[in-house]
Design a protein around this motif. Structure first.
Motif, short mmCIF file in Angstrom:
data_model
loop_
_atom_site.label_atom_id
_atom_site.label_comp_id
_atom_site.label_asym_id
_atom_site.label_seq_id
_atom_site.Cartn_x
_atom_site.Cartn_y
_atom_site.Cartn_z
N UNK A 1 -26.83 -7.75 -47.04
CA UNK A 1 -27.45 -6.46 -47.40
C UNK A 1 -28.86 -6.33 -46.83
N UNK A 2 -29.62 -7.44 -46.86
CA UNK A 2 -30.97 -7.41 -46.30
C UNK A 2 -30.93 -7.18 -44.79
N UNK A 3 -30.03 -7.86 -44.09
CA UNK A 3 -29.90 -7.64 -42.65
C UNK A 3 -29.46 -6.22 -42.33
N UNK B 1 -23.64 -0.20 -33.21
CA UNK B 1 -22.29 -0.74 -33.00
C UNK B 1 -22.29 -2.26 -33.12
N UNK B 2 -23.22 -2.92 -32.41
CA UNK B 2 -23.24 -4.39 -32.42
C UNK B 2 -23.58 -4.94 -33.80
N UNK C 1 -21.18 -7.19 -36.10
CA UNK C 1 -21.65 -8.50 -36.51
C UNK C 1 -21.61 -8.69 -38.01
N UNK C 2 -22.06 -7.69 -38.76
CA UNK C 2 -22.04 -7.81 -40.22
C UNK C 2 -20.61 -7.86 -40.75
N UNK D 1 -16.43 -15.72 -30.75
CA UNK D 1 -16.37 -14.86 -29.57
C UNK D 1 -17.47 -13.81 -29.61
N UNK D 2 -17.86 -13.42 -30.81
CA UNK D 2 -18.80 -12.30 -30.95
C UNK D 2 -20.13 -12.51 -30.21
N UNK D 3 -20.79 -13.69 -30.28
CA UNK D 3 -22.07 -13.83 -29.56
C UNK D 3 -21.94 -13.57 -28.06
N UNK D 4 -20.85 -14.05 -27.45
CA UNK D 4 -20.66 -13.81 -26.02
C UNK D 4 -20.42 -12.34 -25.72
#
Length: 525
Positions: A26-28, A53-54, A58-59, A73-76
């Protein structure tokens, strides 16, 4: 520990981790939401959309157990979207606009800048500053000294505007500030507004005078048309050129565009005009085609020469009968160890037409002094020579490693058949080295296709072409040509045209890469 007890322990610890995870998510979410709003307010719409979008993905991925496999896979994917796809999309988007050094602002911002312009009008009074303890008093008087207006005491503050009500009175006693004091506090004095008894507002116009200022342009009721208060000229926004442009009514009252434009301009979409300029404008089309052909030739010759020199030298230093092979290897690899920009600058001095060592030697031996930087053909030859010197060590190192993988049985069998060293090279060594080198040669071609540093440091694209509408040189590559259009244009930095050419380069390199990959696949098969 029993399995049931382990499972019970895990179930007891899980609520604590969930209680810590969701407040963090929630904070992010709140932090990224705040950043997205700030980006949107500042006009960074594309970046705000990408961040939204990103961050949302990510969340969701890190907050949902069902998407656990996507966490790796998400970081790449995020990095590729942020550093590859987003700049590419922005470049393509700019290619369809008139974005340049003259058209950088939005329409609202350009209008605000024009509305903020003022001209001097009304009274012009000499001023002086009189010390009043730790404070100062502003004194205005006419050039003939007939009227003296004095402000209440104040202190300098360059961070905020301040209005002083002046009244007519006698010259106050106190030490008059020197010109040095006025110069040191010029920013703070510029924030002062002197209000005369009749209500007129004066501001500092020079180091000795306060003058009345008025807005130069008046905005019409439609919120777009501007009128010059001094001349009465009318300006309207031209959404095709991206400028406020003067208009004049014809006999039937229809507005006609005039040549006068107000700067700064604003960014507008112009469709395919930048691409059509490349195709139809002879001042752009001719240098573009010439530079494209030279770029392809340069990249191909560089790959061929570096591979040929590197392969031959690798075979030589691997020759068993050669003594001192270790010393030769170190000496031949040295060009790869020295930073490229240092080697390029050294070669620029060596090829100097008047004082360079190369011309001094050629003049002493053969009586010639080539014009390395002013003749197009010799300049291109110089670039290929320098780039071959810079690139052969890498290919030599690769070939040295590949030569170790060739079985000695092949050479022994060829020796029994009476083959010569040249036959061994063309029948055994070369075929077995070309296949594994093919992907690396394709990568080298793509790198040299955009070898900006070499051209910029060695020739800066020169010698320049004549009769072009954009800055172009005979040794320019497409990437350096794009750079010169974007940052060195005589008519202003044309980022939109540069983005259009960059988009064409992207398409050309992509097509060439696909063709090379298909050709290499056929050879490898």
């Amino acid at each position: 520990m029993p399995v049931a007890q382990i499972g019970l322990t895990a179930r007891k610890k899980r609520p604590f981790s969930h209680a810590f995870k969701w407040p963090l998510i929630g904070l992010l979410a709140c932090l990224t939401g705040y950043l997205i709003v700030r980006m949107y307010v500042q006009g960074e719409y594309l970046f705000a959309m990408l961040t939204l979008i990103l961050s949302s993905l990510g969340l969701y991925i890190y907050g949902n157990r069902r998407a656990y496999s996507w966490r790796y896979i998400y970081p790449g994917l995020a990095g590729m979207s942020l550093f590859v796809l987003f700049p590419l999309v922005c470049t393509i988007a700019i290619a369809f606009t008139n974005y340049s050094s003259l058209n950088q602002l939005t329409f609202e911002r350009a209008q605000s800048v024009l509305m903020g312009r003022e001209f001097q009008g009304g009274s012009a009074l000499n001023f002086s500053l009189i010390a009043a303890g730790d404070q100062w008093q502003l004194v205005l008087n006419a050039p003939d000294g007939s009227n003296v207006l004095v402000s209440p005491p104040f202190t300098f503050d360059a961070s905020a505007q301040k209005t002083l009500d002046l009244v007519a009175q006698s010259q106050p006693a106190g030490e008059k500030a020197a010109l040095r004091v006025i110069t040191q506090n010029r920013l703070a004095i510029g924030q002062l507004s002197a209000k005369l008894p009749d209500g007129e507002i004066l501001r500092m116009s020079s180091l000795r005078q306060f003058s009345g200022t008025q807005p130069l342009y008046k905005l019409a009721e439609d919120g777009k048309q501007l009128t010059n208060v001094q001349t009465g000229a009318i300006y309207r926004p031209n959404m095709e050129s991206g400028f406020y442009q003067a208009v004049k009514l014809d006999a039937v009252g229809k507005p006609q565009w005039q040549a006068e434009k107000l700067s700064p301009g604003f960014t507008v979409g112009i469709g395919w005009k930048n691409f059509l300029r490349v195709l139809h404008d002879d001042g752009i089309k001719k240098p573009f085609l010439s530079i494209f052909v030279w770029t392809v030739i340069f990249a191909l010759l560089t790959v061929v020469l570096t591979v040929a020199v590197g392969m031959i030298l690798a075979c030589v230093v691997q020759w068993e009968a050669l003594k001192g092979k270790a010393i030769y290897r170190i000496l031949l690899i040295l060009p790869y160890a020295v930073p490229a920009f240092i080697s390029i600058l050294i070669f620029k001095g060596l090829f100097n037409q008047s004082f360079g060592e190369i011309n001094l030697m050629l003049n002493a031996l053969f009586g010639i002094k080539p014009a390395w930087f002013s003749d197009p053909l010799t300049a291109k030859s110089m670039i290929i020579l320098v780039n071959t010197w810079l690139g052969y060590p890498y290919m030599m190192i690769l070939c040295m490693g590949l030569l170790k993988a060739i079985p000695d049985d092949l050479y022994e069998a060829s020796a029994m058949d009476g083959a010569t060293p040249m036959q061994n090279f063309f029948r055994i060594t070369l075929p077995l080295l070309v296949k594994p080198l093919t992907p690396l040669m394709i990568a080298s071609f793509a790198f040299n296709f955009n070898n900006f540093v070499l051209i910029q440091l060695l020739t800066n694209g020169g010698p320049d072409m004549i009769g072009t509408t954009t800055p172009a040189g005979h040794t320019d590559l497409l990437v350096s040509y794009t750079y010169r259009i974007a940052f060195e244009g005589s008519g202003g930095q044309d980022f939109g045209l540069a983005a259009a050419i960059a988009t064409l380069i992207f398409l050309l390199v992509g097509v060439l890469a696909i063709v090379n990959l298909k050709a290499s696949r056929l050879k490898l098969d």
